[in-house]
Scaffold this motif. Sequence first.
Motif, mmCIF file in Angstrom:
data_model
loop_
_atom_site.group_PDB
_atom_site.id
_atom_site.type_symbol
_atom_site.label_atom_id
_atom_site.label_comp_id
_atom_site.label_asym_id
_atom_site.label_seq_id
_atom_site.Cartn_x
_atom_site.Cartn_y
_atom_site.Cartn_z
ATOM 1 N N VAL B 227 36.628 45.643 19.378
ATOM 2 C CA VAL B 227 37.593 44.554 19.289
ATOM 3 C C VAL B 227 36.899 43.215 19.526
ATOM 4 C CG1 VAL B 227 39.635 43.564 20.358
ATOM 5 C CG2 VAL B 227 39.555 45.993 19.822
ATOM 6 N N ALA B 228 35.993 43.202 20.501
ATOM 7 C CA ALA B 228 35.231 41.979 20.743
ATOM 8 C C ALA B 228 34.452 41.589 19.495
ATOM 9 C CB ALA B 228 34.286 42.183 21.924
ATOM 10 N N GLY B 229 33.786 42.581 18.896
ATOM 11 C CA GLY B 229 32.983 42.312 17.707
ATOM 12 C C GLY B 229 33.845 41.823 16.540
ATOM 13 N N GLU B 230 35.001 42.462 16.377
ATOM 14 C CA GLU B 230 35.862 42.103 15.254
ATOM 15 C C GLU B 230 36.481 40.722 15.412
ATOM 16 O OE1 GLU B 230 37.402 46.420 13.551
ATOM 17 O OE2 GLU B 230 38.612 45.357 15.020
ATOM 18 N N MET B 231 36.603 40.290 16.660
ATOM 19 C CA MET B 231 37.148 38.953 16.872
ATOM 20 C C MET B 231 36.120 37.904 16.447
ATOM 21 S SD MET B 231 39.254 39.177 20.390
ATOM 22 C CE MET B 231 40.902 39.848 20.423
ATOM 23 N N VAL B 232 34.852 38.315 16.490
ATOM 24 C CA VAL B 232 33.797 37.367 16.165
ATOM 25 C C VAL B 232 33.554 37.314 14.658
ATOM 26 C CG1 VAL B 232 31.369 36.808 16.493
ATOM 27 C CG2 VAL B 232 32.724 37.704 18.390
ATOM 28 N N SER B 233 33.512 38.474 14.019
ATOM 29 C CA SER B 233 33.244 38.446 12.590
ATOM 30 C C SER B 233 34.030 39.520 11.864
ATOM 31 C CB SER B 233 31.743 38.623 12.329
ATOM 32 O OG SER B 233 31.405 39.977 12.432
ATOM 33 N N GLY B 234 34.086 39.428 10.566
ATOM 34 C CA GLY B 234 34.768 40.428 9.761
ATOM 35 C C GLY B 234 36.084 39.932 9.201
ATOM 36 N N GLN B 235 36.593 40.641 8.196
ATOM 37 C CA GLN B 235 37.866 40.250 7.595
ATOM 38 C C GLN B 235 38.936 41.326 7.780
ATOM 39 O OE1 GLN B 235 35.393 39.806 4.399
ATOM 40 N NE2 GLN B 235 34.661 38.274 5.842
ATOM 41 N N TYR B 236 38.534 42.428 8.357
ATOM 42 C CA TYR B 236 39.492 43.507 8.566
ATOM 43 C C TYR B 236 39.294 44.094 9.954
ATOM 44 C CZ TYR B 236 40.638 43.359 3.643
ATOM 45 O OH TYR B 236 41.071 42.955 2.419
ATOM 46 N N GLY B 237 40.224 44.937 10.324
ATOM 47 C CA GLY B 237 40.109 45.604 11.617
ATOM 48 C C GLY B 237 41.157 45.093 12.585
ATOM 49 N N LEU B 238 41.470 45.913 13.583
ATOM 50 C CA LEU B 238 42.564 45.576 14.491
ATOM 51 C C LEU B 238 42.224 44.383 15.377
ATOM 52 C CD1 LEU B 238 43.509 49.259 15.285
ATOM 53 C CD2 LEU B 238 44.924 47.607 14.047
ATOM 54 N N GLY B 239 40.959 44.283 15.771
ATOM 55 C CA GLY B 239 40.541 43.119 16.558
ATOM 56 C C GLY B 239 40.708 41.842 15.753
ATOM 57 N N TYR B 240 40.376 41.950 14.472
ATOM 58 C CA TYR B 240 40.531 40.809 13.575
ATOM 59 C C TYR B 240 42.009 40.431 13.466
ATOM 60 C CZ TYR B 240 40.847 38.322 9.144
ATOM 61 O OH TYR B 240 41.143 37.410 8.175
ATOM 62 N N VAL B 241 42.869 41.438 13.339
ATOM 63 C CA VAL B 241 44.313 41.186 13.242
ATOM 64 C C VAL B 241 44.796 40.403 14.452
ATOM 65 C CG1 VAL B 241 46.576 42.316 13.372
ATOM 66 C CG2 VAL B 241 44.848 43.183 11.794
ATOM 67 N N ILE B 242 44.386 40.857 15.630
ATOM 68 C CA ILE B 242 44.851 40.209 16.856
ATOM 69 C C ILE B 242 44.378 38.765 16.899
ATOM 70 C CG2 ILE B 242 44.622 40.236 19.364
ATOM 71 C CD1 ILE B 242 44.494 43.316 19.139
ATOM 72 N N ASN B 243 43.116 38.580 16.592
ATOM 73 C CA ASN B 243 42.541 37.245 16.684
ATOM 74 C C ASN B 243 43.153 36.281 15.658
ATOM 75 O OD1 ASN B 243 40.719 35.626 18.105
ATOM 76 N ND2 ASN B 243 39.342 35.609 16.331
ATOM 77 N N THR B 244 43.251 36.708 14.382
ATOM 78 C CA THR B 244 43.833 35.787 13.383
ATOM 79 C C THR B 244 45.302 35.551 13.644
ATOM 80 O OG1 THR B 244 43.704 37.720 11.966
ATOM 81 C CG2 THR B 244 42.476 35.776 11.246
ATOM 82 N N SER B 245 46.007 36.582 14.109
ATOM 83 C CA SER B 245 47.427 36.381 14.383
ATOM 84 C C SER B 245 47.613 35.322 15.451
ATOM 85 C CB SER B 245 48.071 37.672 14.852
ATOM 86 O OG SER B 245 47.863 38.674 13.911
ATOM 87 N N TYR B 246 46.660 35.232 16.345
ATOM 88 C CA TYR B 246 46.734 34.214 17.389
ATOM 89 C C TYR B 246 46.564 32.830 16.766
ATOM 90 C CZ TYR B 246 45.278 31.271 21.257
ATOM 91 O OH TYR B 246 45.159 30.243 22.143
ATOM 92 N N THR B 247 45.518 32.671 15.945
ATOM 93 C CA THR B 247 45.285 31.342 15.369
ATOM 94 C C THR B 247 46.390 30.962 14.374
ATOM 95 O OG1 THR B 247 43.774 32.425 13.838
ATOM 96 C CG2 THR B 247 42.779 31.226 15.656
ATOM 97 N N MET B 248 46.983 31.969 13.732
ATOM 98 C CA MET B 248 48.032 31.667 12.767
ATOM 99 C C MET B 248 49.430 31.681 13.391
ATOM 100 S SD MET B 248 46.133 31.767 9.827
ATOM 101 C CE MET B 248 46.953 32.398 8.379
ATOM 102 N N VAL B 249 49.495 31.792 14.715
ATOM 103 C CA VAL B 249 50.771 31.808 15.450
ATOM 104 C C VAL B 249 51.724 32.884 14.934
ATOM 105 C CG1 VAL B 249 52.350 30.308 16.676
ATOM 106 C CG2 VAL B 249 50.484 29.288 15.387
#
Lengths: 278, 293
Positions: B227-249
């Motif tokens: 999850v830490a890694g996905e928050m840093v890079s990538g376009q898919y994955g659950l960590g990515y979902v959490i992180n982008t959902s935060y920035t996109m409110v």
Amino acid sequence: MPREAARKGGVRILDAVKMYGAEGSGVLAVDHCTFDVPAGEITVVVGPSGCGKTTLLNAIAGFHSLSSGSIYLDEEMLCGPGRLKAAPGPDRIVVFQNGALFPWKTNIDNVAFGPIMQGLMRRRHAYEKARQMMADAGLRGIENNYPGEISSGVRRRVEIVRALMTDPKILLLDEPYRALDSLTKSVMHEALLEIFYRNRVTIFFITHDLEEAIFLGHRVVIMTTRPCRPKKILDIDIPHPRDYSVLTTRRFREFMDETAAAVHEEAIKAFDAGEKER
Amino acid sequence: MSESELAVDMAPNVTSWALTRHRFSEWLKSPRPYLMLIGFAGFLGFWYLSVEVWKLPRFAEMPGPTQVLREWFSPDPTYGLSVFVEEYYLHIWVSTRRIAIAFFLATAIGVPLGLLLGWSVRFKQYVFPVFEFLRPVPPLAWVPLAIVMFQGSETPVIFLTFLASFYATALNTMLGVESIDVSYIRAASCLGAKRWQVFRHVIVPGALPFIFTGLQISVGVAWFSLVAGEMVSGQYGLGYVINTSYTMVRYPTIVIGMVTLGIVGYVTSAAIRFLGNSMMQWRVRELALGGDR
């Protein structure tokens, strides 16, 4: 097989010394020990806990080196000047204090382990023999169970059967019944004697239980407390085969009386020296 | 002769599956599942009340449970992610695939390394100090170097996921070897086993319980660092979902991502537990008898 085995497995311990730790500052565990373990007999070594008797057994088995002295098995040097540590081998099999059946192997896998490892038998023959030996020892029905599923007394018996699979010259038993309750213990003693009468394998048995020693042994070696040295060697002339009725005979009581004082004296010395339970 | 051994021979048929089933039915009969439900109900109730009913000061911005549930199971989700959206499964798949690769590598390298560390004193003297020096460096600290070292966005994430898993597996395997009672090794050599036979018949099976403990920890920390890694890079994955959902409110989507992580993580560690039980029948049966010898 039992007949000619009777002449095998005599051990001679000559002036054995074992010092732990650095020269001078070290602890002397075995102090100029000399005695014989006659072939085809049961020799029981009795001494207070931590007196160094296990050290002696480990030297025979080849787990530890001696500091000096020598040990012979059937006139062949196991360890001595020039080679202070014997090589462990299937002619001397140890039955351990806390048991060492592999818990991840079934009982029959444990019993068949030795011959398969040594490449003595094909797997199928090894398993046939294992099944037969277990049946002879009254252990039928638990072949495919794991050691963790059977009682500790039965585990000990399986371990002894495992030890006998490749006809060792001598069995080295290191307080094998220490952890058992006294009722189980008495059953185990008779079972051990029965196995002995059938196989006539030489037995070297360590214990701190005097009654056990006299009941089982042809010869009882009473050790001093650390450093260990034979204090008294007795030949027990109670005829074999023995069973539990022996315990109430006068001769047995006489042996007990004769030795109890010597053992007790060493126990007190051991206690005073603050020896830790080992 | 072997056919006549009936009584005790029933026991070998206890498989880990039968045991699992038995445990489950025992579990249903005990008060535990119901207490557990009450616990969950309390938690969800507090969440619901504080966010959606009382609207407590710091909670007002949070998505409430009904909102999350509605979003999660909506055929037409407001923020674009629910069980009816194909992309949801794509995220799960991408994360699971990364975990699988990283976990496989960590096991394939970690177990042999741990066995060697525990088995050979000389090898340990060479390798262990380096190992112990690198181990406390948290995976996140590796992010920049991982990006420099590896091409693309996939490999750095897998590398980060691999790291923590690898340490857990290797260390536990080593401890497993070291925990083996020396009597077993001595007994094996007494019985005529050569060095490699001792390794195969004593060291490996003896270390197995620790190895599986290591694998359980390993898969857990793999999700951590994934999850830490996905928050840093990538376009898919659950960590990515959490992180982008935060920035996109898209607040409810954050919670959907979190809950999904919880479920998938639980399933992976249960799978490893199951595998361990089926590989260690002797332990399963020992424990089934209630002994912890």
